[in-house]
Motif scaffolding. Structure first.
Motif, PDB file in Angstrom:
ATOM      1  N   UNK A  17       0.831  -1.197   0.000  1.00 50.71           N
ATOM      2  CA  UNK A  17       0.000   0.000   0.000  1.00 50.71           C
ATOM      3  C   UNK A  17       0.870   1.253   0.000  1.00 50.71           C
ATOM      4  N   UNK A  18       0.225   2.412  -0.134  1.00 51.87           N
ATOM      5  CA  UNK A  18       0.960   3.672   0.012  1.00 51.87           C
ATOM      6  C   UNK A  18       1.561   3.779   1.406  1.00 51.87           C
ATOM      7  N   UNK A  63       8.182  15.817   3.205  1.00 49.90           N
ATOM      8  CA  UNK A  63       8.979  15.240   4.287  1.00 49.90           C
ATOM      9  C   UNK A  63       9.535  13.872   3.906  1.00 49.90           C
ATOM     10  N   UNK A  64       8.857  13.188   2.989  1.00 46.88           N
ATOM     11  CA  UNK A  64       9.331  11.887   2.504  1.00 46.88           C
ATOM     12  C   UNK A  64      10.274  12.023   1.313  1.00 46.88           C
ATOM     13  N   UNK A  65      10.579  13.248   0.916  1.00 50.31           N
ATOM     14  CA  UNK A  65      11.479  13.452  -0.211  1.00 50.31           C
ATOM     15  C   UNK A  65      10.819  13.301  -1.561  1.00 50.31           C
ATOM     16  N   UNK A  66       9.501  13.445  -1.615  1.00 51.11           N
ATOM     17  CA  UNK A  66       8.767  13.415  -2.888  1.00 51.11           C
ATOM     18  C   UNK A  66       8.188  14.803  -3.093  1.00 51.11           C
ATOM     19  N   UNK A 110       2.414   5.691  -5.655  1.00 47.13           N
ATOM     20  CA  UNK A 110       3.183   4.501  -5.273  1.00 47.13           C
ATOM     21  C   UNK A 110       4.503   4.462  -6.034  1.00 47.13           C
ATOM     22  N   UNK A 111       4.455   4.756  -7.331  1.00 51.82           N
ATOM     23  CA  UNK A 111       5.688   4.786  -8.129  1.00 51.82           C
ATOM     24  C   UNK A 111       6.656   5.832  -7.593  1.00 51.82           C
ATOM     25  N   UNK A 112       6.123   7.009  -7.217  1.00 46.89           N
ATOM     26  CA  UNK A 112       6.982   8.083  -6.715  1.00 46.89           C
ATOM     27  C   UNK A 112       7.624   7.699  -5.384  1.00 46.89           C
ATOM     28  N   UNK A 117      14.713   6.477  -3.819  1.00 44.30           N
ATOM     29  CA  UNK A 117      15.188   6.436  -2.438  1.00 44.30           C
ATOM     30  C   UNK A 117      15.118   5.057  -1.807  1.00 44.30           C
ATOM     31  N   UNK A 118      14.484   4.100  -2.467  1.00 47.31           N
ATOM     32  CA  UNK A 118      14.372   2.761  -1.888  1.00 47.31           C
ATOM     33  C   UNK A 118      15.158   1.771  -2.734  1.00 47.31           C
TER      34      UNK A 118
END
Length: 429
Positions: A17-18, A63-66, A110-112, A117-118
């Motif tokens: 999930x997101x 905050x998540x870098x997106x 989800x793609x972003x 970063x992962x």
């Protein structure tokens, strides 16, 4: 032994999930944490309506870098309009800061979240978990049993696979909670379709139409290449209470005539009729709407004191999609807090304390978000007592709800979580 790159804290995230992807992304910068996203399907996928890129959504994505400003172009502010009743066709004027009308599909989000970063090896597809059991006596670690018979130990297990997920049921089972039963029908249901922009004339602008017992939202997604149209409804309370075993059914099935009657009887404005017909064309036999189910009051996001297992996102608590960003913003905020406290534990043995700190910070906020979303759902479906489809009353009630929203200060939430963890590590309760 403190976690280190050579002996990392092992974290299993159940569900693509997101919420799960955001936790994986939030943990990725910490070299002493080895996180894996376990996806039972051949590829990660999150289904559901598009996510409005509200101020809160943009802050938490940042905050998540997106950076949503570059990934998802902005748009004019979303509108709220009355679709039925004496004020049909009127705009609902809501005072306060306006949210942009841009929206992103869950697929694009989800793609972003998984891009860049992962590490690719951190996403394991086709990894269906069939059981969770203690890894060894006297430890909080858990072992996952996979469908192929493999068994793998983790220091922390997080179920992010939704209300109906097998991971959620297994994690709740560790704490002795009833996992399968107890789901209740909130009375709300929803159905959405995504079509090429050219097929939804007039649907590109982001707007919500308030009907008498129903709401219709539409707008461009992912920069304008497609348009999403969604209809939400609220069943009569008596009908929900009177249902038997079907009360927790996943879906409501409407015949074409039944679905058409939802809008005909309240004399919806012509601007919406073509969009309603678009949904009907996509469902040629019956219209299948997903029920918005909810578990009993969630006592904790970390249901087992003896094991390092937690719930994330709607695996823990149902937040109705009013506004459409509400459940996703809550889940992403939870991910950031959970990642921060897990990255700070001095040893794997202390992981349960991190989960207690996470629960203490995120649960009250999630419960508040759920209550606010329920209030907004009643307003936007035209079923709020004393308000109905009156444009002025709707504007005042929505403005009051907006003014009462807690600040979306993600860093403050993270620091609160770290403060609670420090207290627990020093013997606090």
């Amino acid at each position: 032994m403190p976690p280190s790159p050579s002996h990392p804290l092992r974290v299993a995230i159940l569900g693509d999930s997101l919420a799960g992807a955001s936790l994986l992304r939030a943990l990725a910068p910490h070299a002493h944490v080895a996180a894996e996203l376990l996806c039972a399907r051949p590829a990660p996928r999150d289904e559901g309506p598009a996510v409005a890129l509200t101020r809160g959504a943009r802050r938490v994505l940042g905050a998540l870098g997106v950076p949503p400003s570059s990934a998802f172009p902005g748009a004019a502010p979303a509108r709220v309009r009355v679709a039925a009743g004496p004020h049909a066709g009127r705009d609902v004027l809501v005072s306060g800061p306006e949210d942009g009308g841009a929206a992103a599909s869950r697929r694009a989000l989800l793609d972003a979240l998984l891009a860049g970063a992962t590490p690719p090896h951190a996403v394991r597809v086709g990894a269906r978990v069939v059981g969770i059991e203690p890894a060894s006596p006297g430890t909080a670690a858990l072992a996952l049993v996979f469908a192929d018979g493999a068994r793998r130990a983790y220091d922390v297990v997080v179920a992010a696979d939704g209300l109906h997920g097998a991971g959620r049921a297994q994690v709740l089972g560790l704490g002795g909670a009833a996992a399968a039963g107890g789901l209740r029908d909130t009375g709300y249901w929803g159905v959405h379709v995504e079509v090429p922009a050219g097929e939804a004339a007039g649907g590109e602008e982001r707007a919500t139409w308030v009907g008498a017992g129903t709401a219709l939202t539409h707008g461009a997604v992912d920069g304008g290449g497609a348009v999403e149209v969604a209809v939400y409804g609220r069943a009569a309370v008596a009908a929900v209470e009177g249902e038997d075993a079907a009360a927790a059914a996943w879906a409501r099935i409407f015949t074409p005539d039944e679905f058409r009657a939802l809008f005909a009887r309240s004399n919806w404005v012509p601007e919406c009729r073509g969009l309603v017909e678009l949904i009907q064309r996509r469902y040629t036999v019956h219209v299948t709407a997903l029920n918005q189910l909810a578990p009993p009051a969630t006592p904790t996001f970390a249901p087992s004191d003896a094991h390092a297992a937690a719930l994330l996102g709607d695996a823990a608590l149902t937040i109705l999609p009013f506004p459409p960003a509400a459940p996703v913003v809550a889940a992403l905020q939870q991910s950031l807090v959970l990642a921060a406290v897990l990255a700070r534990v001095p040893s794997a043995a202390a992981a349960p304390l991190a989960l207690r700190a996470y629960d203490r910070v995120v649960r009250p906020r999630a419960e508040r978000a759920a209550a606010d979303a329920a209030a907004a759902a009643a307003l936007l479906t035209g079923t709020a007592p004393g308000v109905g489809t009156d444009a002025e009353a709707l504007g005042a009630a929505l403005a009051a709800l907006r003014a009462d929203e807690p600040a979306d200060d993600v860093e403050a939430l993270i620091q609160e979580g770290l403060g609670v963890l420090a207290e627990l590590l020093h013997g606090g309760q």
